[in-house]
Design an enzyme around this catalytic site. Sequence first.
Site, PDB file in Angstrom:
ATOM      1  N   ASP A  53       0.846  -1.196   0.000  1.00 28.35           N
ATOM      2  CA  ASP A  53       0.000   0.000   0.000  1.00 28.35           C
ATOM      3  C   ASP A  53       0.883   1.248   0.000  1.00 28.35           C
ATOM      4  O   ASP A  53       1.999   1.240   0.527  1.00 28.35           O
ATOM      5  CB  ASP A  53      -0.904  -0.014   1.238  1.00 28.35           C
ATOM      6  N   ILE A 330      23.076 -45.364 -17.966  1.00 29.41           N
ATOM      7  CA  ILE A 330      22.894 -46.069 -19.235  1.00 29.41           C
ATOM      8  C   ILE A 330      23.041 -47.570 -18.986  1.00 29.41           C
ATOM      9  O   ILE A 330      24.061 -48.028 -18.446  1.00 29.41           O
ATOM     10  CB  ILE A 330      23.919 -45.602 -20.287  1.00 29.41           C
ATOM     11  N   ASN A 337      31.219 -50.104 -25.016  1.00 26.69           N
ATOM     12  CA  ASN A 337      32.661 -49.856 -25.122  1.00 26.69           C
ATOM     13  C   ASN A 337      33.423 -51.116 -25.525  1.00 26.69           C
ATOM     14  O   ASN A 337      34.321 -51.075 -26.377  1.00 26.69           O
ATOM     15  CB  ASN A 337      33.198 -49.340 -23.782  1.00 26.69           C
ATOM     16  N   GLU A 372      28.897 -43.142 -17.148  1.00 25.06           N
ATOM     17  CA  GLU A 372      27.619 -43.162 -17.862  1.00 25.06           C
ATOM     18  C   GLU A 372      26.454 -42.766 -16.961  1.00 25.06           C
ATOM     19  O   GLU A 372      25.301 -43.025 -17.271  1.00 25.06           O
ATOM     20  CB  GLU A 372      27.360 -44.550 -18.446  1.00 25.06           C
TER      21      GLU A 372
END
Length: 459
Positions: A53, A330, A337, A372
């Site tokens: 206000d 993963i 690999n 991973e």
Amino acid sequence: MSARILVVDDVIPNVKILEAKLSVEYYDVETAYNGPDALELAYNSPPDLILLDVMMPQMDGFEVCRRLKKDPRTAHIPVIMVTALSEATDRVQGLEAGADDFLTKPVDDIALFARVKSLLRLKMMMDEFRLREETSSDLGVINTSEEEEVAIRHARILLIDDNEYSVDQITKVYDEEYDVVVERNMDEAQALLRGSDFDLVVISLDAAENDPLRLCSRIRTFEETRQLPILTLVDEVDKDKLMKGLEIGISDYVMRPIDINELIVRTRTQILRKQYQDRLRHNYHRSMELAVTDSLTGLYNRRYMTNHLEALLQRAKMDYKPVSVLIMDIDFFKNVNDTHGHDVGDDVIQGFASRIGVGVRGVDLACRYGGEEFVVVMPDTDLSIASGVSERLRRQIADQSFKDSKGMIELDITCSIGVTVSREQEDAATLLKRADEALYAAKRDGRNRVVVNSGNVAA
């Protein structure tokens, strides 16, 4: 979007009415009945937004706003002044004191919630950039104390208006300080915005032949212009258009007939904010390049994520907002690999990271945790939303094959995900451990699945 809002007014019924309206929309509301009490509350427990206000004893709203904006602890809290004053000179005084907007009593509910939502969205984004800057500073990557204060330099404005008188009036105001480009055609304006670097776009909402709100929507859609401030010029009779514009994401507005001083102040405020945002983004990108990204994926690294998560948890202790964490791994990555070599493995990790980056929100933080494994930190997110995001990510990984960089090998890859949410008085290590336990459960139970750990038992 949950948020804490401080309502300040010396008239008790006014406070109770606003408190009731905001509580119905699930905001947490705190109240104060004078300026000194409001300042003490804001300093000790900063809210997400303040409804203030103007006409109060002891200390009026203008002075309260000035003090809030001068203090680093509260300078970035949005302030909406709620007042019976309706003169342009009063609005200018409030804007010069640092107010983000004005609402005139009696407060229209649609206008109230449109402005609250708009300013909270902006604050949430800015808080995230500031927090990342603080994290980078704590790590010693950048020195924020050496940054120059933001100042308007060679600001460029695109003015979109097909009213000749209005264009002449505004360009006379802007010409001395800004580089102004005028465009009357909406399609041409859109092309200009996407191909040039502007600091502000000013759009008239009463265009005769085109739909200005459609252009505002497109500005918020495209990546190049998403953060560009939009200042609209609105006729008093077009309040419905204004409310729709605020929902779309316009930054500010000036009512016609235009008060020149108000136009000047609102323009300057938006450009300063834009340049401040640009500085934060610049620091963020510079710090990421220097020290806190993973060189293979471009995602954040473990060191940055841990520091950032600790900062989020500290903030969560104050505002009681949950922080969710998910850990992704993963599945059978060693086989990739061993079978195809580490170069193909690196290609898979890069593709995996790319899909994570696309699948999470802008406020979320994704990182490569190691090998991973990946982590996504989700601020202000409960477990149900986090688990939904996790399942979407899992499907995105599984539904599309991965290819190596030469396009010779195509692999079907899946992932396992563990999800959890923060509890009170918890550190980053404990939270990550609980997410890791959920990940272990996902791999134990067959992989290619999401397991949620609510803090008690993984399910």
